[in-house]
Write an enzyme that holds these catalytic residues in place. Sequence first.
Site, PDB file in Angstrom:
ATOM      1  N   LYS A 191       3.005  -4.338  -8.773  1.00 59.59           N
ATOM      2  CA  LYS A 191       2.816  -2.784  -8.990  1.00 59.59           C
ATOM      3  C   LYS A 191       3.778  -2.193  -7.732  1.00 59.59           C
ATOM      4  O   LYS A 191       3.105  -2.063  -6.561  1.00 59.59           O
ATOM      5  CB  LYS A 191       1.325  -2.544  -9.181  1.00 59.59           C
ATOM      6  CG  LYS A 191       1.187  -1.092  -9.865  1.00 59.59           C
ATOM      7  CD  LYS A 191       1.705   0.171  -9.382  1.00 59.59           C
ATOM      8  CE  LYS A 191       0.862   0.799  -8.156  1.00 59.59           C
ATOM      9  NZ  LYS A 191       1.814   1.836  -7.651  1.00 59.59           N
ATOM     10  N   GLU A 267      -1.938  -6.557   4.317  1.00 54.78           N
ATOM     11  CA  GLU A 267      -1.025  -5.884   5.535  1.00 54.78           C
ATOM     12  C   GLU A 267      -1.222  -4.452   5.634  1.00 54.78           C
ATOM     13  O   GLU A 267      -0.801  -3.855   4.631  1.00 54.78           O
ATOM     14  CB  GLU A 267       0.330  -6.470   5.310  1.00 54.78           C
ATOM     15  CG  GLU A 267       0.658  -8.095   5.552  1.00 54.78           C
ATOM     16  CD  GLU A 267       1.854  -8.454   5.445  1.00 54.78           C
ATOM     17  OE1 GLU A 267       2.911  -7.593   5.183  1.00 54.78           O
ATOM     18  OE2 GLU A 267       2.133  -9.559   5.424  1.00 54.78           O
ATOM     19  N   CYS A 301       5.634  -0.253   9.454  1.00 51.19           N
ATOM     20  CA  CYS A 301       4.437  -0.548  10.052  1.00 51.19           C
ATOM     21  C   CYS A 301       4.472  -0.998  11.395  1.00 51.19           C
ATOM     22  O   CYS A 301       3.431  -0.906  11.937  1.00 51.19           O
ATOM     23  CB  CYS A 301       3.508  -1.449   9.080  1.00 51.19           C
ATOM     24  SG  CYS A 301       4.321  -3.226   9.018  1.00 51.19           S
ATOM     25  N   GLU A 403      -2.631   6.765  12.697  1.00 44.68           N
ATOM     26  CA  GLU A 403      -1.233   6.436  12.118  1.00 44.68           C
ATOM     27  C   GLU A 403      -0.580   7.738  11.645  1.00 44.68           C
ATOM     28  O   GLU A 403      -1.212   8.423  10.733  1.00 44.68           O
ATOM     29  CB  GLU A 403      -1.388   5.372  11.214  1.00 44.68           C
ATOM     30  CG  GLU A 403       0.198   4.931  10.696  1.00 44.68           C
ATOM     31  CD  GLU A 403      -0.011   3.961   9.328  1.00 44.68           C
ATOM     32  OE1 GLU A 403      -0.694   4.286   8.596  1.00 44.68           O
ATOM     33  OE2 GLU A 403       0.560   2.994   9.752  1.00 44.68           O
TER      34      GLU A 403
END
Length: 499
Positions: A191, A267, A301, A403
Amino acid sequence: MRSRLSSLHKKPMTTAYKLFINGEYVEAASGRTFEDINPATGAVVAHVSEADADDVDRAVNAAEAAMRGPWAKLPQADRLAALRRVADEIEKRFDAFVDAEIADTGKPRSLACSVDIPRGAANFRIFADLARGFSTECFETDTDDGAGALNYGVRVPHGVVGVICPWNLPLLLLTWKVAPALAMGNAVVVKPSEETPGTATLLGEAMNAAGIPPGVFNVVHGFGENAAGDFLVRHPRVRALTFTGETRTGQAIMRASAARVKHLSFELGGKNPAIVFADADFEKAVAGTARSTFSNCGQVCLCSERVYVARSIFERFVERLGQEARKLVAGDPYDSKTTIGPLISKTHREKVLSYYELARQEGATVIAGGGVPEMDSPFDTGCFVEPTVWTGLPETARSVREEIFGPVCHVTPFDDEDEVIAMANDTDYGLCAAVWTSDLSRAHRVAKRIEAGIVWVNGWFLRDLRTPFGGVKLSGIGREGGRHSLEFYSEIKNICIKL
Ligand code: NAD
Ligand code: 6OD
């Protein structure tokens, strides 16, 4: 930051992206589609078939049938040879993959050509090589009759693996999961992010050309919550899930997969520190920090969002980092002078700009950027923001703790090693860190004490695909990379033979 007028950018051509199930491109059963938008211009790239629960079920059935049939029967050497051919087929279609990645993300062509698409091919080659040499343990066991027993492990695939991907490095991160999953004999249902369906769709063509049996690789497009992503997570015959994305999405997936106790590899997000000691090579540390902050418009990331600099070089460092931020050129991805692309979407731009505003309210000094660049048509409708450097915020400020996932960092001075390690570790996240120093003992000492899955010393995003990759705390569970991927994408079974 400078911006450039387009003369080169490719005229938008709207296409259709279908689902890829059992080796064929098919419409979603409902006939529903959603729009895939180019964030550099706002143009519609594609109308994308949106999978519902029945489509996901179709894909899982195809994957299961392939797993039990031709794929399972293929000798390992043939399976791995097929994966190497997938790499070849990606390379044969290099320009098409590059164009699809650019259309979906707006990233500079130089980046797609040097990182995203080459890694898409490299991921298949490395895991084909590593799987060939992967072995298990064996024990000779004493028994009362003296004849003994032999215990040995065999690795078997899970079955159907669900692969759920983000939008920032679409092909790179998708193949990082698909390649080892297939190398260990699983079949996958992928996906991709709803923002970046292009390269995943093209990969179906490369799989067919490489002779991967129908059903081994399937793609279902769509959204997350109560949509394709969620249907895949909850599907009872999906045995393992590998997910890269936001921490709170990982938490939702973990809750949803608890009922069937699925294997999970996550992750997740980060708020990564970079630490610059006074003895570092100054210019290398500036260039490295500019790269670790602004690469892919800060949408990696691993990007540094918190930079800690020794007080004796702080002012000079901040000034140089600000200069590097202002040098970045936004604009036409096909122009070789463009060095920074847009954010992925209007929604994400609103989020990043809300932090630009919040940081001001929290009292930040804006060294560079902090706003929206003036762009010429057709990029004036794109999702560009200025690369930004802040100083002056306390460690408790939300802009320093949360973040942001944009081209922005906050720079804080420090006085000694213990203090900076404490600041670097004072976060819920723990994906990676970059440490800049010429003192080897200090490099090792600091790297060991940083709470993160990966620490780069005098570098950043220097990848050897055999190494463990992943985070601690809210940055993830488990490790992928090298044998760690091969372990995750298989079950170990112990066989005990009484001799
Ligand atoms: P996201 O979590 O919003 O989406 C990722 C994927 O999950 C998409 O395909 C989405 O459709 C799907 N999804 C969303 N909700 C779901 C649900 N309830 N069930 C199943 N699937 C669902 O992340 P994003 O915005 O695409 O990516 C940015 C985030 O990813 C950042 O937080 C970044 O740090 C993180 N990231 C981490 C790594 C890493 O290696 N640690 C790498 C890249 C990105
Ligand atoms: O390089 C890789 O293998 C990897 N997983 C990179 C992740 C980058 C995150 O945005």
